[in-house]
Design an enzyme around this catalytic site. Structure first.
Site, PDB file in Angstrom:
ATOM      1  N   GLN A  80      26.478  -1.997  -0.611  1.00  0.00           N
ATOM      2  CA  GLN A  80      27.663  -1.689   0.225  1.00  0.00           C
ATOM      3  C   GLN A  80      27.763  -2.832   1.208  1.00  0.00           C
ATOM      4  O   GLN A  80      27.496  -3.005   2.415  1.00  0.00           O
ATOM      5  CB  GLN A  80      27.354  -0.548   1.165  1.00  0.00           C
ATOM      6  CG  GLN A  80      28.661   0.113   1.817  1.00  0.00           C
ATOM      7  CD  GLN A  80      29.545   0.535   0.921  1.00  0.00           C
ATOM      8  OE1 GLN A  80      29.248   1.378   0.059  1.00  0.00           O
ATOM      9  NE2 GLN A  80      30.787   0.380   1.207  1.00  0.00           N
ATOM     10  N   PHE A  81      28.457  -3.972   0.549  1.00  0.00           N
ATOM     11  CA  PHE A  81      28.570  -5.420   1.694  1.00  0.00           C
ATOM     12  C   PHE A  81      29.474  -4.846   2.762  1.00  0.00           C
ATOM     13  O   PHE A  81      29.832  -5.725   3.658  1.00  0.00           O
ATOM     14  CB  PHE A  81      29.367  -6.447   0.766  1.00  0.00           C
ATOM     15  CG  PHE A  81      30.529  -6.210   0.351  1.00  0.00           C
ATOM     16  CD1 PHE A  81      31.563  -7.009   1.267  1.00  0.00           C
ATOM     17  CD2 PHE A  81      31.062  -5.542  -0.478  1.00  0.00           C
ATOM     18  CE1 PHE A  81      33.019  -6.934   1.003  1.00  0.00           C
ATOM     19  CE2 PHE A  81      32.179  -5.537  -1.034  1.00  0.00           C
ATOM     20  CZ  PHE A  81      33.189  -5.942  -0.185  1.00  0.00           C
ATOM     21  N   THR A  82      30.292  -3.984   2.512  1.00  0.00           N
ATOM     22  CA  THR A  82      31.372  -3.474   3.692  1.00  0.00           C
ATOM     23  C   THR A  82      30.665  -3.204   4.730  1.00  0.00           C
ATOM     24  O   THR A  82      31.388  -2.945   6.031  1.00  0.00           O
ATOM     25  CB  THR A  82      32.440  -2.332   3.034  1.00  0.00           C
ATOM     26  OG1 THR A  82      31.666  -1.225   2.960  1.00  0.00           O
ATOM     27  CG2 THR A  82      33.288  -3.111   1.977  1.00  0.00           C
TER      28      THR A  82
END
Length: 148
Positions: A80-82
């Site tokens: 989950q890079f966000t």
């Protein structure tokens, strides 16, 4: 490294391959377990991997103050890079703090591998794919973990 850890009563992750193709399930479980949304930043390394894997396995947030390791509960780990979005300026998030794929993907996989090495069943999404995650958040119980 940053993670959102949620106590759940069942979870399912589906990958969307293309606009018209059907969704493909890459992981699903019923009952008590954890869902982990995992973000990687530029300076993460082996120390962060070890700390995160240990925390995921040993965090005592399941029923009766037990850990996933205590209960042999399943864990779903989704990249989950966000989680490293910076929204302090303007209306569009900046992703500068998120590590690029070639850096982040091996570290996500190392966390998954370390959790599996401790004997837990780990379900995962697909790095960089468009996914749909269905969970039944239990409690709700949601914890933020950050390594240094």
């Amino acid at each position: 490294m940053r993670a959102i850890v949620q106590k759940v009563n069942g979870a399912k992750v589906e990958v969307l391959d293309a606009h018209d193709s059907p969704r493909r399930t890459t992981g699903e479980f019923e009952g008590e377990g954890l869902v982990v949304l995992l973000g990687i930043t530029h300076d993460d390394g082996e120390s962060a991997v070890e700390t995160m894997a240990r925390k995921i396995c040993e965090l005592r947030i399941l029923d009766d103050e037990k850990s996933a390791l205590d209960k042999n509960a399943p864990v779903m780990i989704i990249s989950q890079f966000t989680l490293y979005a910076d929204v302090r300026k303007g209306r569009r998030p900046s992703w500068n703090k998120a590590a690029p794929g070639p850096v982040a993907e091996p570290l996500v996989q190392q966390v998954i591998d370390r959790v599996r090495e401790r004997g837990l069943t780990v379900y995962e999404g697909e790095f960089g794919a468009h996914m749909q995650l269905s969970i039944t958040n239990d409690g709700p119980m949601t914890i933020l973990i950050e390594t240094e």
